[in-house]
Motif scaffolding. Structure first.
Motif, short mmCIF file in Angstrom:
data_model
loop_
_atom_site.label_atom_id
_atom_site.label_comp_id
_atom_site.label_asym_id
_atom_site.label_seq_id
_atom_site.Cartn_x
_atom_site.Cartn_y
_atom_site.Cartn_z
N MET A 6 0.83 -1.19 0.00
CA MET A 6 0.00 0.00 0.00
C MET A 6 0.87 1.24 0.00
SD MET A 6 -3.31 -1.13 2.26
CE MET A 6 -3.13 0.26 3.27
N ASN A 7 2.15 1.07 -0.08
CA ASN A 7 3.03 2.22 -0.20
C ASN A 7 2.92 2.77 -1.61
OD1 ASN A 7 3.99 1.92 2.41
ND2 ASN A 7 5.56 0.49 1.75
N ARG A 8 3.24 4.01 -1.77
CA ARG A 8 3.24 4.63 -3.09
C ARG A 8 4.66 4.54 -3.64
NH1 ARG A 8 -1.72 5.23 -2.76
NH2 ARG A 8 -2.88 6.73 -1.61
N CYS A 9 5.00 3.35 -4.12
CA CYS A 9 6.35 3.08 -4.62
C CYS A 9 6.47 3.48 -6.08
CB CYS A 9 6.67 1.59 -4.50
SG CYS A 9 6.64 1.01 -2.80
N LYS A 10 7.72 3.70 -6.49
CA LYS A 10 7.99 4.00 -7.89
C LYS A 10 9.07 3.04 -8.39
CE LYS A 10 6.68 8.81 -8.04
NZ LYS A 10 7.04 10.14 -8.51
N VAL A 11 8.94 2.67 -9.66
CA VAL A 11 9.93 1.87 -10.35
C VAL A 11 10.26 2.64 -11.62
CG1 VAL A 11 10.41 -0.32 -11.50
CG2 VAL A 11 9.03 -0.29 -9.41
N VAL A 37 -8.17 -11.20 -2.33
CA VAL A 37 -7.13 -10.30 -1.83
C VAL A 37 -7.07 -10.45 -0.32
CG1 VAL A 37 -6.39 -7.90 -1.58
CG2 VAL A 37 -7.47 -8.66 -3.72
N PHE A 38 -5.95 -10.95 0.17
CA PHE A 38 -5.72 -11.08 1.61
C PHE A 38 -5.00 -9.82 2.09
CE2 PHE A 38 -6.00 -15.46 0.12
CZ PHE A 38 -6.85 -16.02 1.05
N HIS A 39 -5.66 -9.04 2.93
CA HIS A 39 -5.04 -7.82 3.46
C HIS A 39 -3.82 -8.19 4.30
CE1 HIS A 39 -6.58 -8.53 7.51
NE2 HIS A 39 -7.78 -8.75 6.99
N GLY A 40 -2.95 -7.23 4.49
CA GLY A 40 -1.77 -7.43 5.32
C GLY A 40 -2.09 -7.27 6.80
N CYS A 41 -1.11 -7.52 7.63
CA CYS A 41 -1.28 -7.33 9.08
C CYS A 41 -1.66 -5.88 9.35
CB CYS A 41 0.01 -7.67 9.81
SG CYS A 41 0.50 -9.40 9.66
N GLY A 42 -2.66 -5.68 10.17
CA GLY A 42 -3.11 -4.35 10.52
C GLY A 42 -3.84 -3.62 9.41
N GLN A 43 -4.22 -4.32 8.35
CA GLN A 43 -4.84 -3.66 7.20
C GLN A 43 -6.30 -4.06 6.97
OE1 GLN A 43 -2.17 -4.54 3.95
NE2 GLN A 43 -0.82 -2.86 4.51
N ALA A 44 -6.94 -4.63 7.96
CA ALA A 44 -8.37 -4.93 7.83
C ALA A 44 -9.13 -3.62 7.72
CB ALA A 44 -8.86 -5.73 9.03
N ALA A 45 -10.28 -3.66 7.06
CA ALA A 45 -11.09 -2.46 6.84
C ALA A 45 -11.44 -1.76 8.16
CB ALA A 45 -12.34 -2.82 6.07
N LYS A 46 -11.59 -2.52 9.21
CA LYS A 46 -11.92 -1.94 10.51
C LYS A 46 -10.86 -0.93 10.95
CE LYS A 46 -13.09 -3.45 15.20
NZ LYS A 46 -13.34 -4.63 16.04
N TYR A 47 -9.63 -1.08 10.47
CA TYR A 47 -8.52 -0.24 10.90
C TYR A 47 -8.04 0.73 9.83
CZ TYR A 47 -8.88 -4.05 14.13
OH TYR A 47 -9.39 -4.97 14.99
N VAL A 48 -8.23 0.40 8.54
CA VAL A 48 -7.73 1.28 7.48
C VAL A 48 -8.83 1.74 6.52
CG1 VAL A 48 -5.40 0.28 7.58
CG2 VAL A 48 -7.06 -0.62 5.92
N GLY A 49 -10.08 1.51 6.89
CA GLY A 49 -11.18 1.93 6.01
C GLY A 49 -11.13 1.19 4.68
N ASP A 50 -11.34 1.92 3.59
CA ASP A 50 -11.37 1.27 2.27
C ASP A 50 -10.02 1.28 1.56
OD1 ASP A 50 -11.13 3.91 1.39
OD2 ASP A 50 -12.72 3.72 -0.11
N ASP A 51 -8.94 1.54 2.28
CA ASP A 51 -7.61 1.59 1.66
C ASP A 51 -7.30 0.34 0.84
OD1 ASP A 51 -7.24 4.05 2.79
OD2 ASP A 51 -5.57 3.45 4.10
N VAL A 52 -7.67 -0.83 1.32
CA VAL A 52 -7.38 -2.07 0.59
C VAL A 52 -8.50 -2.38 -0.39
CG1 VAL A 52 -6.96 -4.56 0.78
CG2 VAL A 52 -5.91 -2.99 2.44
N TYR A 53 -9.73 -2.50 0.09
CA TYR A 53 -10.81 -2.94 -0.80
C TYR A 53 -11.29 -1.86 -1.77
CZ TYR A 53 -14.39 -0.78 2.22
OH TYR A 53 -15.16 0.08 2.94
N GLY A 54 -10.98 -0.62 -1.52
CA GLY A 54 -11.48 0.43 -2.40
C GLY A 54 -10.43 1.26 -3.11
N GLN A 55 -9.22 1.30 -2.58
CA GLN A 55 -8.21 2.22 -3.12
C GLN A 55 -6.99 1.56 -3.74
OE1 GLN A 55 -8.98 5.50 -3.11
NE2 GLN A 55 -10.89 4.87 -2.16
#
Length: 160
Positions: free
Chosen positions: A1-6, A76-94
């Motif tokens: 979920m980092n904004r990485c660049k290559v 999509v399996f979220h990472g540790c500490g990344q469930a929607a309860k804690y990060v909102g829609d960062d994983v499932y929506g963004q």
């Protein structure tokens, strides 16, 4: 979920993952989604001791809602500490999986795990990769969490 660049370009992890898994070039990702992420009750699918959340999320593109549509399911399996309860829609929506799903005939399932203390001890809300659910088969399809996710996928295969 980092904004990485290559090579000074934003790295598109969902695109890279789906290309690897599907083994083919993907259709261009959608800029506008044809569907909405919906929450659903995970409880009917949960195995005892799964330590999973009550609510999961699902993205079904409009094309996959059509009668007779043949769409694959990507989990999509979220990472540790990344469930929607804690990060909102960062994983499932963004994160971007839904944009790729829209143009590539994929349904995206976002199951959720809870943080827990004291037992089963999972203070970061991680998927069970060390046996905290008490099963020696935790990392197989027979483990409490993976068998729960499998039940969700099987239900999606039944259609409505």
């Amino acid at each position: 979920m980092n904004r990485c660049k290559v090579d000074d370009k934003p790295y598109d992890q969902p695109g890279a993952i789906l290309t690897q898994i599907l083994g083919q070039a993907l259709s261009a990702r959608a800029e506008t989604l044809s569907g909405k992420v919906r929450s659903f009750d995970q409880r009917p699918y949960l195995s005892p001791f799964s330590a999973m959340a009550d609510t999961g999320y699902l993205y079904v593109p409009a094309g996959c809602r059509k009668s007779g549509a043949k769409c694959a399911v990507h989990v999509v399996f979220h990472g540790c500490g990344q469930a929607a309860k804690y990060v909102g829609d960062d994983v499932y929506g963004q994160l971007g999986f839904n944009n790729w799903a829209d143009t590539n005939g994929l349904i995206v399932l976002y199951p959720q795990v809870e943080k827990s203390q004291p037992l089963p001890f999972n203070p970061m809300g991680c998927w069970d990769w060390w046996g905290y659910t008490g099963s020696t088969a935790f990392a197989t399809r027979y483990g409490p969490q993976l068998s729960s996710v499998r039940a969700m996928v099987e239900r999606l295969g039944e259609g409505d």
